[in-house]
Design a protein around this motif. Structure first.
Motif, PDB file in Angstrom:
ATOM      1  N   UNK A  59      92.667  24.012  85.044  1.00  0.00           N
ATOM      2  CA  UNK A  59      92.687  24.225  83.605  1.00  0.00           C
ATOM      3  C   UNK A  59      94.110  24.548  83.207  1.00  0.00           C
ATOM      4  N   UNK A  60      94.761  23.634  82.489  1.00  0.00           N
ATOM      5  CA  UNK A  60      96.172  23.813  82.138  1.00  0.00           C
ATOM      6  C   UNK A  60      96.336  23.958  80.637  1.00  0.00           C
ATOM      7  N   UNK A  61      96.832  25.121  80.232  1.00  0.00           N
ATOM      8  CA  UNK A  61      97.119  25.337  78.810  1.00  0.00           C
ATOM      9  C   UNK A  61      98.327  24.545  78.358  1.00  0.00           C
ATOM     10  N   UNK A  62      99.282  24.326  79.271  1.00  0.00           N
ATOM     11  CA  UNK A  62     100.533  23.690  78.870  1.00  0.00           C
ATOM     12  C   UNK A  62     101.458  24.683  78.182  1.00  0.00           C
ATOM     13  N   UNK A  63     102.533  24.146  77.617  1.00  0.00           N
ATOM     14  CA  UNK A  63     103.543  24.983  76.962  1.00  0.00           C
ATOM     15  C   UNK A  63     103.540  24.707  75.456  1.00  0.00           C
ATOM     16  N   UNK A  64     103.152  25.703  74.680  1.00  0.00           N
ATOM     17  CA  UNK A  64     103.190  25.538  73.229  1.00  0.00           C
ATOM     18  C   UNK A  64     104.632  25.456  72.745  1.00  0.00           C
ATOM     19  N   UNK A  65     104.918  24.410  71.977  1.00  0.00           N
ATOM     20  CA  UNK A  65     106.247  24.291  71.367  1.00  0.00           C
ATOM     21  C   UNK A  65     106.163  24.305  69.844  1.00  0.00           C
ATOM     22  N   UNK A  66     104.934  24.195  69.311  1.00  0.00           N
ATOM     23  CA  UNK A  66     104.783  24.246  67.853  1.00  0.00           C
ATOM     24  C   UNK A  66     103.349  24.628  67.527  1.00  0.00           C
ATOM     25  N   UNK A  67     103.204  25.559  66.594  1.00  0.00           N
ATOM     26  CA  UNK A  67     101.869  25.950  66.138  1.00  0.00           C
ATOM     27  C   UNK A  67     101.914  26.170  64.636  1.00  0.00           C
ATOM     28  N   UNK A  68     101.032  25.459  63.929  1.00  0.00           N
ATOM     29  CA  UNK A  68     100.937  25.595  62.469  1.00  0.00           C
ATOM     30  C   UNK A  68      99.518  26.021  62.103  1.00  0.00           C
ATOM     31  N   UNK A  69      99.355  27.217  61.553  1.00  0.00           N
ATOM     32  CA  UNK A  69      98.023  27.632  61.116  1.00  0.00           C
ATOM     33  C   UNK A  69      97.533  26.745  59.974  1.00  0.00           C
ATOM     34  N   UNK A  70      96.227  26.710  59.738  1.00  0.00           N
ATOM     35  CA  UNK A  70      95.714  25.888  58.639  1.00  0.00           C
ATOM     36  C   UNK A  70      96.044  26.488  57.277  1.00  0.00           C
ATOM     37  N   UNK A  71      96.064  25.632  56.273  1.00  0.00           N
ATOM     38  CA  UNK A  71      96.189  26.070  54.882  1.00  0.00           C
ATOM     39  C   UNK A  71      94.957  25.584  54.132  1.00  0.00           C
ATOM     40  N   UNK A  72      94.904  25.821  52.837  1.00  0.00           N
ATOM     41  CA  UNK A  72      93.752  25.399  52.051  1.00  0.00           C
ATOM     42  C   UNK A  72      93.535  23.890  52.124  1.00  0.00           C
ATOM     43  N   UNK A  73      94.635  23.134  52.245  1.00  0.00           N
ATOM     44  CA  UNK A  73      94.535  21.681  52.193  1.00  0.00           C
ATOM     45  C   UNK A  73      94.869  20.988  53.509  1.00  0.00           C
ATOM     46  N   UNK A  74      95.217  21.762  54.530  1.00  0.00           N
ATOM     47  CA  UNK A  74      95.713  21.164  55.767  1.00  0.00           C
ATOM     48  C   UNK A  74      95.066  21.805  56.980  1.00  0.00           C
TER      49      UNK A  74
END
Length: 381
Positions: free
Chosen positions: A93-108
């Motif tokens: 089970x490999x999580x990998x390396x996070x390089x970008x994370x964008x939380x959701x918005x009302x429209x995205x």
């Protein structure tokens, strides 16, 4: 029983945590045995490249592909090494390396990118590899984070005691576990509390002119004085007052935020030790502020895990701010605090293989429970 390797590198980008575990049981009724665990540091050049990308440095698609490959090779090497002197695993089970994370918005919808592709890891290790765990939760309308609450529920809940499981990696995240009775699973909550070690590590690197990458034991910060005026100012940040579900990363609490903190501190004439003490207090105080604002009640115990457990000054400040709520670590209830996140992704891979869901909608905000992770089989010989 299945022997699984869990691989994880968090927002601190310290290296790859590898855990070799045996897992027994079904769904939430599981038991684990940790066989071996070790952190494999990234080569310096690779770590610097990852950090620069996380800091929003522009790179070409060719460079992105090369970075993706390099991370996959590093993860595969860690998997092979951790099982070298043991009976081999059958699953990664490999999580990998996070390089970008964008939380959701009302429209995205949310978006989260982890490099170190599972298909290549499967080929290099000749082991079935499950990766890209966040995508299915995001597709169901969730944050894609945090993903550990269901594991915490399985391994760390208590029949009589309410607990907060507080991970302090680069970013902090909490799982609130009510006592295991009366529809307890529906009452579990989890979210990212804000900065963990990320700001501290960046500040130490800058203040030491690159000589240090972290504040060992929190000793440097412990020698300074906290500027409570600054802490109060920083706690006004909108993120701390946003109700869960919520998630964050270096995109919000990274280099740009730290430089703003340095600017805010100028008029207070802080020494480097004072600045680190104040920044450490922000991590501790933001955790406690999140508890006070968003928990149904304060927990009866807080169990720490992640790299922040080794920062004794941070741990001491948390205990002072939480007053009578005891602060210990998951080590004291039988789950390795340093490698808990790697163990978690071994469990998530196990659940995916068994057809069990991996997320908790009450934590991520997803519309439903879903199976997490994409399965990659090595090519037949």
């Amino acid at each position: 029983m299945i022997r699984v390797i869990g691989l994880m590198s968090g927002t601190s980008v310290d290296g790859i945590d590898a855990a070799l575990v045996e897992i027994y049981g079904q769904d939430l009724d599981i038991q684990i045995e940790l066989i071996a665990a070790k952190t494999y540091p990234y080569p310096d050049e690779l770590r610097e490249k990852i950090l620069s990308v996380c800091a929003n440095e522009a790179i070409s698609m060719q460079e992105l592909a090369q970075l993706d490959d390099a991370i996959a090779f590093a993860f595969a090497s860690s998997a092979l090494n951790i099982q070298a002197s043991h009976e081999p695993a059958t699953l990664i089970g490999s999580h990998g390396q996070t390089v970008y994370h964008r939380p959701p918005t009302l429209n995205t919808l949310a978006y989260s990118l982890q490099l170190g592709r599972g298909a290549l890891i499967a080929q290099l290790t000749n082991l079935t590899t499950i990766s890209n765990f966040r995508a299915a939760d995001i597709a169901a309308g969730g944050q894609g984070a945090p993903l550990v609450p269901r594991i915490d529920a399985a391994l760390l809940s208590h029949p009589e005691e309410s607990r907060c499981i507080q991970n302090i990696g680069g970013i902090g995240n909490v799982t609130y576990l009510p006592a295991r009775r009366d529809n307890w699973l529906e009452k579990i909550r989890g979210w990212d509390t804000g900065p963990g070690n990320s700001l501290l590590d960046l500040a130490v690197h800058q203040l030491s002119n690159g000589a240090k990458t972290y504040d060992e034991n929190g000793d440097w910060a412990a020698s300074g004085n906290i500027c409570q005026t600054l802490v109060k100012q920083w706690l006004q940040h909108q993120y701390f007052h946003t109700p869960p579900p919520k998630s964050t990363g270096r995109e919000l609490f990274g280099v740009d935020y730290l430089q703003q903190c340095f600017q805010d501190a100028e008029k207070h004439q802080l020494t480097p030790a004072d600045f680190l003490a104040t920044l450490t207090e922000l991590t501790a105080a933001s955790i406690v502020e999140n508890y006070r604002l968003f928990l149904p009640q304060m927990p009866q115990r807080v169990l720490l895990c992640g790299g922040g457990t080794r920062n004794l000054y941070l741990k001491r400040r948390l205990q002072i701010l939480l007053d009578k709520v005891p602060v210990t670590t998951t080590d004291e209830v039988g789950l390795n605090a340093d490698f808990k996140e790697a163990i978690a992704f071994a469990v998530l891979a196990y659940w995916r293989q068994m057809g069990n869901p991996g997320n908790l909608p009450s934590a991520t905000g997803a519309s439903q429970e879903v199976q997490l992770g994409e399965i990659h089989q090595p090519s037949a010989e």
